[in-house]
Write an enzyme that holds these catalytic residues in place. Sequence first.
Site, PDB file in Angstrom:
ATOM      1  N   ASP A   1       0.068   0.986   9.696  1.00 22.40           N
ATOM      2  CA  ASP A   1      -1.339   0.704   9.973  1.00 22.40           C
ATOM      3  C   ASP A   1      -1.995   0.048   8.756  1.00 22.40           C
ATOM      4  O   ASP A   1      -2.106   0.655   7.700  1.00 22.40           O
ATOM      5  CB  ASP A   1      -2.061   2.024  10.300  1.00 22.40           C
ATOM      6  CG  ASP A   1      -3.543   1.833  10.562  1.00 22.40           C
ATOM      7  OD1 ASP A   1      -3.934   1.800  11.742  1.00 22.40           O
ATOM      8  OD2 ASP A   1      -4.319   1.718   9.586  1.00 22.40           O
TER       9      ASP A   1
ATOM     10  N   TYR B   1      -8.172  -4.016   3.870  1.00 28.15           N
ATOM     11  CA  TYR B   1      -7.305  -3.433   2.850  1.00 28.15           C
ATOM     12  C   TYR B   1      -6.707  -4.490   1.920  1.00 28.15           C
ATOM     13  O   TYR B   1      -6.139  -4.156   0.884  1.00 28.15           O
ATOM     14  CB  TYR B   1      -6.162  -2.623   3.487  1.00 28.15           C
ATOM     15  CG  TYR B   1      -6.579  -1.550   4.468  1.00 28.15           C
ATOM     16  CD1 TYR B   1      -7.904  -1.125   4.575  1.00 28.15           C
ATOM     17  CD2 TYR B   1      -5.633  -0.959   5.307  1.00 28.15           C
ATOM     18  CE1 TYR B   1      -8.269  -0.160   5.487  1.00 28.15           C
ATOM     19  CE2 TYR B   1      -5.996   0.014   6.224  1.00 28.15           C
ATOM     20  CZ  TYR B   1      -7.319   0.408   6.317  1.00 28.15           C
ATOM     21  OH  TYR B   1      -7.670   1.370   7.230  1.00 28.15           O
TER      22      TYR B   1
ATOM     23  N   LYS C   1      -6.661  -4.487  11.714  1.00 19.34           N
ATOM     24  CA  LYS C   1      -8.038  -4.323  12.178  1.00 19.34           C
ATOM     25  C   LYS C   1      -8.920  -5.483  11.740  1.00 19.34           C
ATOM     26  O   LYS C   1      -8.723  -6.054  10.671  1.00 19.34           O
ATOM     27  CB  LYS C   1      -8.637  -3.018  11.614  1.00 19.34           C
ATOM     28  CG  LYS C   1      -7.770  -1.806  11.821  1.00 19.34           C
ATOM     29  CD  LYS C   1      -8.376  -0.543  11.221  1.00 19.34           C
ATOM     30  CE  LYS C   1      -7.338   0.540  11.059  1.00 19.34           C
ATOM     31  NZ  LYS C   1      -6.414   0.307   9.936  1.00 19.34           N
TER      32      LYS C   1
ATOM     33  N   HIS D   1     -12.863  -2.653  13.616  1.00 17.25           N
ATOM     34  CA  HIS D   1     -12.887  -1.613  12.586  1.00 17.25           C
ATOM     35  C   HIS D   1     -14.117  -0.681  12.673  1.00 17.25           C
ATOM     36  O   HIS D   1     -13.991   0.517  12.451  1.00 17.25           O
ATOM     37  CB  HIS D   1     -12.822  -2.273  11.204  1.00 17.25           C
ATOM     38  CG  HIS D   1     -12.124  -1.454  10.179  1.00 17.25           C
ATOM     39  ND1 HIS D   1     -11.356  -1.998   9.174  1.00 17.25           N
ATOM     40  CD2 HIS D   1     -12.060  -0.120   9.993  1.00 17.25           C
ATOM     41  CE1 HIS D   1     -10.858  -1.033   8.416  1.00 17.25           C
ATOM     42  NE2 HIS D   1     -11.284   0.117   8.888  1.00 17.25           N
TER      43      HIS D   1
ATOM     44  N   ILE E   1      -1.974   8.966  10.993  1.00 19.56           N
ATOM     45  CA  ILE E   1      -1.419   7.982  10.052  1.00 19.56           C
ATOM     46  C   ILE E   1      -1.686   8.393   8.602  1.00 19.56           C
ATOM     47  O   ILE E   1      -2.527   7.808   7.923  1.00 19.56           O
ATOM     48  CB  ILE E   1      -1.988   6.573  10.305  1.00 19.56           C
ATOM     49  CG1 ILE E   1      -3.510   6.629  10.591  1.00 19.56           C
ATOM     50  CG2 ILE E   1      -1.273   5.859  11.437  1.00 19.56           C
ATOM     51  CD1 ILE E   1      -4.215   5.298  10.478  1.00 19.56           C
TER      52      ILE E   1
END
Length: 275
Positions: free
Chosen positions: A46, A51, A76, A109, A230
């Site tokens: 994920d 990120y 996302k 998101h 996760i």
Amino acid sequence: MSTVPEVTLNNGIRMPQLGFGVYQVPEDETQRVVASALEAGYRSIDTAALYRNEAGTGRALAESGIPRDELFVTTKLWNTDQGHDAALRAFEESLAKLGLDHVDLYLVHWPLPARDLYVETWRALEKVYAEGRARAIGVSNFHPAHLRRLTEETDVVPAVNQIELHPRLQQQELRAFDAGLGIATEAWSPLGRGNGVLEDPAVTAIAEKHGRTPAQVVLRWHLQLGNIVIPKSATESRIRENLDVFGFELDEEDMAAVEPLETGARVGPDPDTFN
């Protein structure tokens, strides 16, 4: 290697119930960390545009030698890319960074209700879903009001709602609402990210009873509730430890002992006001 159970999403796609998150893993470490996770036995990874480690994730996937159809990749759409056309562009960018021709799950998101773009954003996701470039589409941090509006104004019911969920914030009402719509609930920050859950006497007592770590107990709690989970770690020993949660079970007494840990305290923002 433990066999991770799968959850069948509302469109028939099967998703591992336990995956590996790469939130806050620096891009220059991502390839190594994801490679360690894949080697340990994780098959669901994920990531997210936010990120800034999709490229490192993609390199690890490419070099793993694991067939693409054995991997489940989630990314996302970030907030600045909401809106129909912007979302389509952002999806292309994420695919390019990952080096993939499709993702298994693509999520919005955050709802950002004050900006009121999530419905038209969702229509862009419906398009990539119809084209087969996202095998499933879903949302993250959506509350019942946001979900209700999506299902009333668009065609595809989200497959997943990824939300902050841990023993301090158990989200019983939202989980029930998701279930009522056939949406799978996925937990982010499943171990509470430094909020004291892993040191709580109730959790440490259960861990002692089963000869397990507090983190393993909390992950097991999630799995037995039916949550997709996760956990994230950059430490190899912990990456393996978090996957080793299938050789024991919590009994009713253990599950009941976790319930009073609910405080409603979040480690992240409130989706109703976050913009």
